[in-house]
Design an enzyme around this catalytic site. Structure first.
Site, PDB file in Angstrom:
ATOM      1  N   TYR A 157       7.290   6.059   2.188  1.00  0.00           N
ATOM      2  CA  TYR A 157       8.289   5.091   2.607  1.00  0.00           C
ATOM      3  C   TYR A 157       9.632   5.731   2.945  1.00  0.00           C
ATOM      4  CZ  TYR A 157       7.372   0.092   2.434  1.00  0.00           C
ATOM      5  OH  TYR A 157       7.016  -1.186   2.727  1.00  0.00           O
ATOM      6  N   LYS A 224      -2.241   6.588  -7.679  1.00  0.00           N
ATOM      7  CA  LYS A 224      -3.501   7.012  -7.053  1.00  0.00           C
ATOM      8  C   LYS A 224      -3.626   8.522  -7.272  1.00  0.00           C
ATOM      9  CE  LYS A 224      -7.148   6.188  -4.530  1.00  0.00           C
ATOM     10  NZ  LYS A 224      -8.329   5.555  -5.126  1.00  0.00           N
ATOM     11  N   ASP A 278      -6.324   1.342  -7.029  1.00  0.00           N
ATOM     12  CA  ASP A 278      -7.349   0.413  -6.532  1.00  0.00           C
ATOM     13  C   ASP A 278      -7.922  -0.427  -7.678  1.00  0.00           C
ATOM     14  OD1 ASP A 278      -8.091   2.989  -7.225  1.00  0.00           O
ATOM     15  OD2 ASP A 278      -9.817   3.090  -5.908  1.00  0.00           O
ATOM     16  N   ASP A 302       4.647  -1.982  -2.902  1.00  0.00           N
ATOM     17  CA  ASP A 302       4.762  -2.886  -1.756  1.00  0.00           C
ATOM     18  C   ASP A 302       3.519  -3.760  -1.665  1.00  0.00           C
ATOM     19  OD1 ASP A 302       5.966  -3.870   0.547  1.00  0.00           O
ATOM     20  OD2 ASP A 302       4.958  -2.420   1.836  1.00  0.00           O
TER      21      ASP A 302
END
Ligand code: NAD
Length: 411
Positions: A157, A224, A278, A302
């Site tokens: 980002y 992640k 996830d 986000d």
């Protein structure tokens, strides 16, 4: 108003050790925003002012001062984000902001992202709470009560990227292929994902402080890191490290909890745990009651914020705040919804709830609580804007301003 002893408007100030000093009549900045921004701003300011007056009578009052950003700023000054507006936030410390439009595919970079970076508003804080009466795809939505702490200044980002075939992308690819043994196709676009120990740890520190202050049961590091080991994986490692180093007496890991406490969290302690991004998306659907504060890098945060908003009624119900060490900008999670601009139609709850967060930030918790209760009563009465009405058979659809009026009547 008590005219014999009128309260004088004053600036908010901050002490050297970071304590916000709040006068009884603080000047607070606002940005109306683009698209539906003016509609939801008008609705919001009525609710906030009424809640403050109900809670404190003549003793407290906010003096709102407008600053410009977005299309309104461009029309008046030729700039989308005038330096004057940034300087005003630096001087007055707190602002409530409507959504700002970002044209897709060129033009300028997101004003929202720029504001967060320029003011170093490193924590994007998004509470997700269910109000009975709101629609939800969950069977037991009352179990959803989480606050997302999303890192706001790093990660993909940060906007460090170059288009495919550009000289910059070629240069980076040449370097990676020739010096570091990569095999990147020459015609690739390139984006960089920087994440630092300092950036990750100040975010996790803020999340832990919030959890302690609000007596939350756990802080979950969402990452992640199984794939992106040196960015997201490091976020996890740095997060546990700051918890151990600075909050050692107050936090327990899942291993410590199982070994030393037979899985029962002792009173006053916070569980620190981590989940892979996830898997986290399924956890918040299937076992929402196991999560209270979630600390996560920028992009994960986000995605997760919008998914969580859907569990409690959608983007129209999703407030937020961007907070650094000095400044705070409160804003709804959603964008400018341009197709409804000027129709007095969209749900103002997300900006109203962002305003309630602002009141809490000022320490005016009684006024914020009135808003939470008033909103709850308005939803329970089945009086809602179009976005919720279409999911609630039998509900009475109100306009944006009509919803604010109903909420005010319920304060
Ligand atoms: P959006 O959030 O404006 O709209 C997404 C969907 O949510 C639309 O269906 C919209 O009608 C609905 N929606 C949004 N706000 C609502 C409300 N208050 N009540 C009921 N329904 C609501 O997202 P988008 O269409 O992807 O973006 C529009 C513009 O907003 C873009 O320029 C984008 O860059 C910008 N944006 C700004 C911010 C911000 O200011 N922080 C955040 C996201 C998007």
């Amino acid at each position: 108003m008590n005219m014999q002893n009128p309260v004088e408007a004053q600036k908010l100030t901050i002490t050297t050790d970071g304590q916000l000093q709040v006068p009884d009549c603080p000047i607070v900045l606002y940005i109306e925003g683009d698209g539906t921004g003016p509609d939801i701003w008008r609705a919001t300011v009525r609710v906030l002012d009424t809640a403050v007056a109900k809670a404190y009578g003549d003793q407290r009052r906010i003096v709102w001062r407008e600053i410009l950003a977005g299309e309104k700023a461009f029309q008046q000054s030729g700039e989308y984000l005038p330096q004057e507006s940034i300087a005003a936030i630096q001087e007055y410390l707190v602002a409530l902001k409507g959504p700002l439009t970002t044209p897709v595919g060129g033009g300028f970079r997101s004003l929202n992202v720029t504001l967060r970076q320029v003011l170093d508003l490193y924590a994007c804080i998004r509470p997700v709470r269910y109000y009975p009466g709101a629609p939800s795809p969950l069977k037991a939505p009352e179990k959803v009560n989480m606050v997302v702490f999303r890192e706001n200044t790093e990660d993909v980002y940060a906007g460090i990227e170059w288009p495919a075939e550009s000289p910059e992308a070629r240069k980076v690819i040449d370097f990676l292929n020739s010096q570091l043994g990569c095999h990147i196709p020459l015609a690739s676009g390139i984006g960089i994902k920087p994440m630092s120990a300092a950036g990750s740890q100040r975010l996790v520190r803020k999340a832990l402080k919030y959890a302690l202050a609000h007596k939350c049961a756990s802080v979950t590091l969402m990452h992640k890191g199984n794939i992106m080991k040196f960015t997201e994986g490091a976020f996890k490692t740095w997060g546990y490290a700051v918890a151990a180093a600075e909050f050692g007496n107050q936090v327990l890991t899942e291993d410590q909890l199982a070994q030393d406490f037979k899985g029962q969290l002792p009173p006053g302690k916070i569980l620190i745990k981590d989940r892979i991004a996830d898997a986290m998306f399924q956890q918040v659907l299937l076992r929402p009651e196991e999560y209270s504060v979630i600390a996560t890098p920028n992009l994960n945060g986000d995605y997760l914020s919008d998914a969580l908003a859907a569990q409690v009624g959608g983007l129209g119900m999703a407030p937020g705040a961007n907070i650094g060490d000095h400044y705070a900008v409160f804003e709804a999670t959603h964008g400018s919804a341009p197709k409804y601009a000027g129709l007095d139609k969209v749900n103002p709850s997300s900006l109203i709830l962002s305003g309630a967060m602002l009141l809490e930030y000022l320490g005016w918790t009684e006024a914020a609580e009135l808003i939470h209760q008033g909103l709850g009563r308005t939803l329970l009465a089945g009086t809602v804007t179009y976005d919720l009405a279409r999911l609630l058979p039998g509900a009475q659809e109100l306009s944006c301003s009509g919803f604010a009026a109903a909420l005010i009547a319920n304060l």
